[in-house]
Design an enzyme around this catalytic site. Structure first.
Site, PDB file in Angstrom:
ATOM      1  N   GLU A 214       0.872  -1.179   0.000  1.00 36.49           N
ATOM      2  CA  GLU A 214       0.000   0.000   0.000  1.00 36.49           C
ATOM      3  C   GLU A 214       0.904   1.223   0.000  1.00 36.49           C
ATOM      4  O   GLU A 214       1.429   1.634   1.034  1.00 36.49           O
ATOM      5  CB  GLU A 214      -0.917  -0.020   1.236  1.00 36.49           C
ATOM      6  CG  GLU A 214      -1.910  -1.167   1.245  1.00 36.49           C
ATOM      7  CD  GLU A 214      -2.919  -1.089   0.115  1.00 36.49           C
ATOM      8  OE1 GLU A 214      -3.105   0.009  -0.445  1.00 36.49           O
ATOM      9  OE2 GLU A 214      -3.516  -2.121  -0.216  1.00 36.49           O
ATOM     10  N   CYS A 252      -1.663   9.277   2.148  1.00 39.32           N
ATOM     11  CA  CYS A 252      -1.365   8.706   0.831  1.00 39.32           C
ATOM     12  C   CYS A 252      -2.492   8.934  -0.160  1.00 39.32           C
ATOM     13  O   CYS A 252      -2.253   8.994  -1.370  1.00 39.32           O
ATOM     14  CB  CYS A 252      -1.051   7.219   0.955  1.00 39.32           C
ATOM     15  SG  CYS A 252      -2.396   6.232   1.656  1.00 39.32           S
TER      16      CYS A 252
END
Length: 484
Positions: A214, A252
């Site tokens: 991720e 993110c």
């Protein structure tokens, strides 16, 4: 260091032994651990809030929305669905295989390691843990040392509430992470930067370990020239809240840069300034409604982005820095050079570049000229533009007319593509990420078809060829000499 290695090896030996015992395969064990995790959070919510404030200066409301609430929601979702997830799924086999039966049986990978990130240090450690436990694995969590208070909290309280022989927290810096990566795992789950993601993947290749990465990326937001003033206000408010609200842009999936038409940029900038002041106050560092930059290293990195001589002149709002308190106010930049670092590297901070285009349709080409992002956000009512974004771009996710909310939806998979990562989790997707789907076929001793065995002849070759072209009953009729 030798003492740390010894403790690490003992911990790994214990979780491996626990998995081999079979106790984690029990659905009741999995549910008990999930309930224990709920109890851990409920009993220590004030300590979680303090740790998040100590590490990042997060306001309690932000901390609950983005971390505590996310985890509790995910646990309850898993508890409500785990019986269904763990059940074998019947598979419909072609008539050629009659009377055999097929099913797909989910089974745990085994011993997994979770490397969590510092920007959401509680959620990014516990959310994957929920999936790993639900799937029946034993787990080692390596929290980020950059969020030391949250790391210490997890290391202290998880063993007090959960099965300490099956779930371990190992603290430490880069040297501990390196030692962990040298071990043989059944699955690695990593949340962090693409740079470290490459290191993780290289280490995993040594043992052919499956990996979920991720990562991040420069998530663009497309703002179409909306005609309704109410829609414009909502769009700008959501962009402002999404850019500067969650961890001061250290996210993110946060808005990294914006794409707007030239004529619409002044409208956005004017509205954004007013909304920033209403949300975060005239002097944001005094209202404490924004998180601070995590440490001096990242503060200096962000300072360098906006003090670049080629970039400084593009600042149209904000830009002040408080090194002592590691605080940077919301900052808007208009058309910084596209080859400047602020437009080539993930910002991960409270800086928002705006890139203007002659026509919003050009946004698709602009996005495609760069690495695939983790998320694309687009505010538009133009169905043709929506279709163009969906069909001509590639990203981990696309969200229309909102930002970041896709992360909260357990029914949707969360993950990247290309440089923004691979693999997915959340809800059932977390369970699947930490499970191996084992194919099972239950055969029968009857009928026994001779042409499947040597010695070979022309009839058997013809029979086999027809077998791949016809269903089971077609073959049976062929054997009996009956035409359909």
């Amino acid at each position: 260091m030798e003492a740390k290695i010894e403790v690490l090896e003992e911990s790994l030996a214990e979780v491996r032994k626990t998995f081999r015992s079979g106790k984690t395969r029990s659905v009741s064990w999995r549910k008990n651990q999930l309930r224990a995790l709920i109890q851990l959070i409920n009993d220590n919510e004030d300590k979680v809030m303090k740790a998040l404030y100590d590490d990042l200066g997060k306001h309690p409301v932000e901390a609950y929305r983005d971390e505590v609430g996310v985890v509790l929601k995910s646990i309850n979702y898993a508890l409500n669905n785990i019986d269904k997830w763990t059940a074998a799924k019947k598979s419909s086999l072609p008539l050629l295989f009659f009377p055999a039966k097929g099913e797909v049986l989910p089974e745990p990978f085994g011993v997994v390691v979770i490397f969590s990130s510092w920007n959401f240090p509680i959620a990014m450690a516990l959310d994957p843990l929920i999936g790993a436990i639900s799937a029946g694995n034993t787990v080692v969590i390596k929290p980020s040392e950059q969020a030391s208070a949250c790391s210490a909290f997890l290391a202290h309280y998880i063993p007090l509430h959960m099965d300490s022989k099956a779930i371990k927290v190992i603290e430490g810096g880069a040297e501990i992470s390196e030692l962990l990566l040298q071990q043989k795992w059944d699955k690695i789950f990593f949340t962090g930067s693409p740079r470290v993601g490459r290191i993780v993947m290289t280490a995993a290749a040594r043992h052919l370990t499956p990996v979920t990465l991720e990562l991040g990326g420069k998530c663009p937001t497309i703002l179409d020239s909306l005609s309704d003033p109410r829609d414009i206000k909502v769009a700008v408010k959501r962009i402002v809240a999404g850019k500067w609200g969650p961890c001061s842009g250290q996210a993110c999936i946060g808005v990294d840069y914006m794409l707007v038409e030239e004529k619409f940029a002044p409208v956005f900038i004017e509205l954004a300034q007013g909304i920033i002041k209403r949300c975060f106050g005239e002097i944001p560092k005094e209202t404490k409604r924004m998180a601070r930059i995590v440490n001096k290293h990242h503060f200096e990195r962000l300072r360098n982005l906006i003090e670049d001589p080629l970039v400084a002149d593009s600042i149209v709002y904000g830009g002040s820095l408080d090194e002592e308190n590691l605080f940077i106010e919301p900052t808007i930049l208009l058309n910084p050079p596209l080859d400047a670092e602020i437009m080539t590297e993930e910002i991960f901070g409270p800086l928002l570049p705006i890139i203007t285009l002659r026509n919003i349709q050009e946004s698709v080409e602009f996005i495609n000229s760069r690495p695939k992002p983790l998320a694309i956000y687009a505010f538009t009512k133009n169905e043709a533009l929506k279709g163009k974004i969906l069909s001509e771009t590639s990203s981990g996710s696309v969200t229309f007319n909102d930002v970041m909310v896709q992360f909260l939806c357990d029914e949707l998979p969360f993950g990247g593509v290309g440089q923004s990562g691979f693999g997915r989790y959340h809800g059932k997707y977390s369970f699947e990420t930490f499970s191996h789907e084992k194919a099972v076929m239950h055969g029968s001793f009857f009928p026994e078809i001779g042409p499947r065995y040597p010695p070979w002849n022309d009839f058997k070759q013809k029979f086999i060829r027809l077998g791949y072209a016809l269903d089971y009953f077609g073959l049976l009729l062929l054997l009996l000499g009956i035409k359909r």
